[in-house]
Design a protein around this motif. Structure first.
Motif: not given
Length: 421
Positions: A91, A93-94, A133, A138
Motif C-alpha cells: 500500500e 499512496s504518495s 501509481g 495514484k
C-alpha cells in the motif's frame, strides 16, 4: 489532625515522584520493555500496535539484538512482523511514502531483521505500486520528488508523465517544493531548441514563476525573464459601496500591507484594475454577559485544600461569566480592466463564538464572612474553568476583513504581481 494530614500529603507526594517505589528503567532495558508490550499486543491479535512496539525497540541502541533474540525464541512473532511489513509494502499512496517505506526496509536489511529474499519481496511490491501509481496518477511523482531509488521512472513513458505533471503542478500551485529548478535543468539537458523547450515556452506565464526562480529560468528562457523584470507593476483603483469611511479605510490599509508589490492608485484608466467591494450584509450580534455563581460544599472541595484553607462547613464559591459575539457577512468582490470583468466572487460566511471565564473565587464561612480563594476547588471547577475563552466583536471584525483581503488576493493580476516578487 492537621499535622497528620500534612504528613499524609507528603507521603503521597514522595510515592508519586518515586513511582510507588519502583526503580527507574535503565537505558539498555528499554528495548526489552517495548518487546514485552509488543508480545502482549500480539497475544491480543493487535498486530498493528505489535509491529509499532517492535519498531520502537529497533530504534534503541541495542534494539536489533533484542529483536532478533525475541524472534528466535518466538517464531510466530517474527512471522507476524514479516507479514505486516509485506502488507504495508503493498500500500503506497504518495512518492514520499514510497521512499520512506523503502528506507525502512533498508534499515531492516542492515539489522538482519528480515532476510534478503523477504526484503526483495517487499521492495518489488513497493516498486510495483510506484510504477502503476505513476502511470495512473495514484502515486503522482513530479520532478521535485526523489526518484533515485526507482531508476525506471527516469525512462519513457514515466519521465514524460513526470515532466507534464510538474508543469501542471506549477500552473496549479500544487507542488509544495515548486521544482522549477529541476524542470529547467531537465529542459536544458535536452537542449534549448528541443521540442520540450518549445512546448514549455508559451506555458511559462501560467506557471506562477517567482522572482526568486528567475536565475534558473534565465538559463533556458532569458527573454522571458527579461520581460518579466521589465513589467510595469499592476495598478489598482479601489471603490467601496455600502461601506462607511472607517470600514473602507481599514480594508484599504490591509490591502496595501498585504499586497505591497501592487500600486494602489486614486484614479483609474484603461490599464488600471478597478476593484469594487460591495457590502451586501454585515449583521453583528453581541450576546450580553451573564454571571452564574457556582457553590461547592466543604466536602465537595479537594480534601487537602479544604483542610488547609477553609473553616469547617464553609462553602467555596466562584462566578462563571459567559457571553459571545457573532457576525454574519457577505461582500461582493469584482474587478474590471479595460471595461471587461476579470473577477467576480462573494466573500460570505459567519464568524463568532461564546466567551467564558471564571472569576471572584471565594470562601464563605457559616456566619457569612467571605475571604478570597487562591486555589482550584476540585476537578469540576478545573473542567469548567480550564477553557477560558474570550470572543470580542473587534476580533471578529478583523477576521472578516482578513477574509475579504484573501479573496482580493485571488484576482489574477494582483496574485501574479505579488507572487512575481
Amino acid at each position: 489532625m492537621l499535622s497528620k494530614l500534612l504528613r499524609c500529603v507528603a507521603v503521597c507526594v514522595v510515592v508519586s515522584i518515586s513511582g510507588c517505589g519502583s526503580a527507574p528503567v535503565k537505558r539498555d532495558e528499554i528495548a526489552g520493555n517495548y518487546l514485552k508490550q509488543a508480545e502482549e499486543k500480539r497475544q491480543a491479535s493487535d498486530i498493528y500496535n505489535f509491529s509499532s512496539y517492535v519498531d520502537r525497540a529497533l530504534y534503541q541502541s541495542n534494539g536489533a539484538e533484542k529483536v532478533k533474540a525475541y524472534f528466535a525464541i518466538t517464531p510466530a512473532a517474527r512471522k507476524s512482523f514479516k507479514d505486516f511489513q509485506i502488507g504495508i509494502c503493498s500500500e503506497v499512496s504518495s512518492p514520499q511514502e514510497a521512499n520512506i517505506k523503502l528506507g525502512n526496509l533498508m534499515s531492516l536489511s542492515k539489522d538482519d531483521i528480515l532476510t534478503s529474499m523477504e526484503i526483495s519481496e517487499c521492495s518489488a511490491l513497493i516498486e510495483k505500486q510506484v510504477i502503476d501509481g505513476n502511470l495512473n496518477g495514484k502515486v503522482a511523482f513530479d520532478l521535485g520528488d526523489n526518484t533515485d531509488a526507482f531508476p525506471i521512472l527516469k525512462n519513457s513513458p514515466h519521465i514524460e508523465l513526470i515532466v507534464n505533471r510538474t508543469i501542471k503542478h506549477l500552473q496549479e500551485n500544487k507542488s509544495n517544493s515548486r521544482p522549477v529548478t529541476q524542470l529547467m535543468a531537465y529542459i536544458e539537458k535536452g537542449g534549448v531548441g528541443s521540442p520540450l523547450a518549445k512546448k514549455v515556452s508559451p506555458l511559462l506565464s501560467s506557471m506562477n514563476i517567482k522572482r526568486s526562480e528567475f536565475e534558473s529560468v534565465a538559463k533556458v528562457y532569458p527573454d522571458f525573464v527579461r520581460m518579466r523584470m521589465e513589467m510595469t507593476p499592476t495598478r489598482v483603483f479601489t471603490q467601496f459601496k455600502n461601506a462607511d469611511r472607517l470600514l473602507s479605510d481599514d480594508i484599504q490599509t490591509l490591502l496595501k500591507n498585504k499586497f505591497d508589490k501592487v500600486q494602489w492608485v486614486t484614479t483609474s484608466d484603461e490599464n488600471t484594475v478597478t476593484l469594487n467591494i460591495d457590502r451586501l450584509r454585515n449583521d453583528e450580534r453581541v450576546i450580553p454577559e451573564s454571571a452564574q455563581t457556582i457553590t461547592y460544599g466543604f466536602f465537595d472541595v479537594n480534601i487537602v485544600y479544604a483542610s488547609l484553607y477553609m473553616p469547617k462547613n464553609a462553602s467555596y464559591l466562584y462566578d462563571i461569566i459567559t457571553g459571545g459575539a457573532q457576525i454574519e457577512y457577505g461582500y461582493e468582490v469584482t474587478a474590471f480592466k479595460g471595461g471587461k470583468k476579470i473577477f467576480d466572487d462573494v466573500a460570505r460566511g459567519r464568524v463568532g463564538g461564546e466567551s467564558s471565564r471564571c472569576q471572584n473565587q471565594r470562601v464563605q464561612n457559616v456566619f457569612g464572612g467571605v475571604s478570597p480563594a487562591n486555589f482550584v476547588a476540585n476537578d469540576d471547577m478545573q473542567r469548567r474553568c480550564s477553557s477560558n475563552s474570550t470572543v470580542s466583536i473587534d476580533r471578529l471584525r478583523n477576521e472578516v476583513l482578513t477574509y475579504i483581503v484573501s479573496v482580493v488576493g485571488s484576482i489574477p493580476e494582483i496574485k501574479e504581481m505579488q507572487e512575481l516578487n
